[in-house]
Design a protein around this motif. Sequence first.
Motif, PDB file in Angstrom:
ATOM      1  N   PHE A 137      42.326  35.168  50.716  1.00  0.00           N
ATOM      2  CA  PHE A 137      41.453  35.560  49.619  1.00  0.00           C
ATOM      3  C   PHE A 137      41.963  34.981  48.304  1.00  0.00           C
ATOM      4  O   PHE A 137      43.135  35.124  47.955  1.00  0.00           O
ATOM      5  CB  PHE A 137      41.376  37.093  49.539  1.00  0.00           C
ATOM      6  N   VAL A 138      41.069  34.318  47.577  1.00  0.00           N
ATOM      7  CA  VAL A 138      41.390  33.815  46.240  1.00  0.00           C
ATOM      8  C   VAL A 138      40.266  34.233  45.298  1.00  0.00           C
ATOM      9  O   VAL A 138      39.118  34.422  45.706  1.00  0.00           O
ATOM     10  CB  VAL A 138      41.552  32.274  46.216  1.00  0.00           C
ATOM     11  N   GLU A 139      40.613  34.390  44.028  1.00  0.00           N
ATOM     12  CA  GLU A 139      39.623  34.759  43.015  1.00  0.00           C
ATOM     13  C   GLU A 139      39.626  33.716  41.907  1.00  0.00           C
ATOM     14  O   GLU A 139      40.694  33.251  41.469  1.00  0.00           O
ATOM     15  CB  GLU A 139      39.927  36.134  42.430  1.00  0.00           C
ATOM     16  N   ILE A 140      38.438  33.335  41.448  1.00  0.00           N
ATOM     17  CA  ILE A 140      38.283  32.358  40.379  1.00  0.00           C
ATOM     18  C   ILE A 140      37.600  33.038  39.199  1.00  0.00           C
ATOM     19  O   ILE A 140      36.513  33.619  39.352  1.00  0.00           O
ATOM     20  CB  ILE A 140      37.456  31.147  40.843  1.00  0.00           C
ATOM     21  N   ASN A 141      38.236  32.989  38.054  1.00  0.00           N
ATOM     22  CA  ASN A 141      37.664  33.536  36.824  1.00  0.00           C
ATOM     23  C   ASN A 141      36.709  32.495  36.241  1.00  0.00           C
ATOM     24  O   ASN A 141      37.136  31.416  35.831  1.00  0.00           O
ATOM     25  CB  ASN A 141      38.770  33.889  35.830  1.00  0.00           C
ATOM     26  N   VAL A 142      35.433  32.808  36.219  1.00  0.00           N
ATOM     27  CA  VAL A 142      34.418  31.842  35.791  1.00  0.00           C
ATOM     28  C   VAL A 142      34.157  32.012  34.301  1.00  0.00           C
ATOM     29  O   VAL A 142      33.737  33.084  33.848  1.00  0.00           O
ATOM     30  CB  VAL A 142      33.110  32.031  36.582  1.00  0.00           C
ATOM     31  N   GLU A 143      34.400  30.965  33.550  1.00  0.00           N
ATOM     32  CA  GLU A 143      34.104  30.946  32.117  1.00  0.00           C
ATOM     33  C   GLU A 143      32.952  29.992  31.854  1.00  0.00           C
ATOM     34  O   GLU A 143      32.722  29.041  32.611  1.00  0.00           O
ATOM     35  CB  GLU A 143      35.335  30.527  31.313  1.00  0.00           C
ATOM     36  N   ALA A 144      32.228  30.250  30.778  1.00  0.00           N
ATOM     37  CA  ALA A 144      31.070  29.420  30.451  1.00  0.00           C
ATOM     38  C   ALA A 144      31.491  27.979  30.150  1.00  0.00           C
ATOM     39  O   ALA A 144      32.542  27.737  29.558  1.00  0.00           O
ATOM     40  CB  ALA A 144      30.326  30.015  29.255  1.00  0.00           C
TER      41      ALA A 144
ATOM     42  N   PRO B  88      41.200  30.111  60.785  1.00  0.00           N
ATOM     43  CA  PRO B  88      41.314  30.802  59.492  1.00  0.00           C
ATOM     44  C   PRO B  88      40.051  30.677  58.652  1.00  0.00           C
ATOM     45  O   PRO B  88      39.282  29.729  58.778  1.00  0.00           O
ATOM     46  CB  PRO B  88      42.498  30.099  58.825  1.00  0.00           C
ATOM     47  N   VAL B  89      39.854  31.672  57.798  1.00  0.00           N
ATOM     48  CA  VAL B  89      38.711  31.730  56.890  1.00  0.00           C
ATOM     49  C   VAL B  89      39.236  31.950  55.479  1.00  0.00           C
ATOM     50  O   VAL B  89      40.141  32.767  55.261  1.00  0.00           O
ATOM     51  CB  VAL B  89      37.751  32.877  57.284  1.00  0.00           C
ATOM     52  N   GLU B  90      38.676  31.208  54.530  1.00  0.00           N
ATOM     53  CA  GLU B  90      39.040  31.397  53.120  1.00  0.00           C
ATOM     54  C   GLU B  90      37.870  32.013  52.379  1.00  0.00           C
ATOM     55  O   GLU B  90      36.758  31.479  52.394  1.00  0.00           O
ATOM     56  CB  GLU B  90      39.436  30.077  52.469  1.00  0.00           C
ATOM     57  N   LEU B  91      38.108  33.151  51.730  1.00  0.00           N
ATOM     58  CA  LEU B  91      37.106  33.847  50.938  1.00  0.00           C
ATOM     59  C   LEU B  91      37.409  33.627  49.462  1.00  0.00           C
ATOM     60  O   LEU B  91      38.537  33.885  49.009  1.00  0.00           O
ATOM     61  CB  LEU B  91      37.108  35.344  51.255  1.00  0.00           C
ATOM     62  N   THR B  92      36.417  33.135  48.730  1.00  0.00           N
ATOM     63  CA  THR B  92      36.594  32.852  47.303  1.00  0.00           C
ATOM     64  C   THR B  92      35.641  33.722  46.500  1.00  0.00           C
ATOM     65  O   THR B  92      34.419  33.617  46.640  1.00  0.00           O
ATOM     66  CB  THR B  92      36.322  31.371  46.996  1.00  0.00           C
ATOM     67  N   LEU B  93      36.208  34.589  45.671  1.00  0.00           N
ATOM     68  CA  LEU B  93      35.418  35.450  44.799  1.00  0.00           C
ATOM     69  C   LEU B  93      35.264  34.777  43.438  1.00  0.00           C
ATOM     70  O   LEU B  93      36.257  34.491  42.762  1.00  0.00           O
ATOM     71  CB  LEU B  93      36.100  36.810  44.635  1.00  0.00           C
ATOM     72  N   PHE B  94      34.031  34.512  43.041  1.00  0.00           N
ATOM     73  CA  PHE B  94      33.729  33.992  41.710  1.00  0.00           C
ATOM     74  C   PHE B  94      33.310  35.160  40.828  1.00  0.00           C
ATOM     75  O   PHE B  94      32.325  35.853  41.118  1.00  0.00           O
ATOM     76  CB  PHE B  94      32.599  32.955  41.773  1.00  0.00           C
TER      77      PHE B  94
END
Length: 483
Positions: free
Chosen positions: A67-74, A25-31
């Motif tokens: 697939f997971v997505e991370i909301n990047v805040e300052a 398996p492969v995990e893709l993380t979108l920042f």
Amino acid sequence: LDLTESQLYSLSPGTQATLDELSEPVELTLFYSRDAATPLPQLQAYAARVREMLQSFQARSHGRVRFVEINVEAFSEQEDAAVENGIEPFRPFEGADPIYFGLTGANAIDDKRTIGLFDPQREAFLEYEITRLIYELEHPNRTRVGLITSLPIDPAAAADPQFAAAGQSLFATEMGRLLDVVKLAPDFSEIPDVDVLAIIHPGSLSPAQSFAIDQFILRKGRAFIALDPASLSAQQAAGGFDPFSPAGPAPTASTLEPLLGRWGVAMTPSVVLDLEGALPVQVQDENGQVSQAPQPLFFAVPAAQLDRQDLMTAPLQRGINFGLAGGLTWSERDGIEIRALVRTSGRTMRMPAAEAMARPSPLDILRTWPQAGGRIETVALRISGNLETAFPDGRPEAAPVFVDPSAPAPAPLQPTEAVPVLTRSATPAELVIVSDVDFLTDDFYVDQSRAPAADNAAFALNAIDVLGGSSALVSLRSRAPSL
């Protein structure tokens, strides 16, 4: 059911094959900085496109891709994680919060690959970049390249910090840094186990060496080939032309016969001149005045004249400069597709190679330029399909070897397993042929700060990189944009 005009939500067969071949398996993380990107509707639209593409990868993978997505805040832990994973921040204007918009992939043993920044200008290559990332997680080793050349190109030395300043070109340096290169000796008799063969201005090849190349291409099917009817770099490497030398001029022409002819490809023995793309050089007129004039022997092919669909040339934006290049022609062959990757303008003429090697003044060339005629010439092409051997009678006989009768008898050779001789492609071929080698020298594209001013090396390295992927990756093409 995908009813969009350009099939935006349908993955290419090459991507589907790559996903099907995953062994773990492969995990893709979108920042992605959602809040910081709010004032930029075009970026938001592209982010939605990337997100939907990644969701398509996950849905098609049968559980192999998560697939997971991370909301990047300052000033957050998410920002620290983005930086740690190599995601590149950018600010749309001075004083704005940084925006993170990139992807990391990880496999079960925590190998990682990263796309530092998704650029909306590269949307046509989005599927390829994600598929390539997944492929590299499954195959982490660098592409192995076998190099056959008569030129002083030594990527291994160029990549070594102790020898980096030993006169190697920027192309050789980048080749050594990005690829695992094995340079074959001039008297090679077989091709090692490599992914791609790079043939750059080969010397005089024996029939046995040509047969070894023929069999490699039929077996592996991947080669980048640069030939030249008149190579300035070969002349320079041999010390230039000395009219008083009994050895005659340096061997400046290269060919790959009988292989080219068997593939239906021919390179002109003459040199192509392009007036529309002519590069400026300094000249001195009859009165001794120094000025600049366009030299059609050296010409630029702008990005618009490159194949905008092929992944080897479509990303290039600065064009490619050539010098004393030949022209490539081809005839139809069953089961073989040939695409022109790089073409000149229509304002061209041809000149005998010997005359071009003397580098006549552009003023003299312009005086004799034909008023009418000219043709669009191909200087780089791609061959795809099943090839036939250029040696239908089998392995050529080895040249006789002199044996000293007074020398001790050599030890008997141990029997080795015979490799079957192929008469047709075991793997469909993907070859790139360029009718110039001087375009890889620094003089043609590197400025005084040693930065590339054209995409000469980028084209060659990109072609080798694409060829080094799986058959599924090589089959991918650029896609139409969604916006």
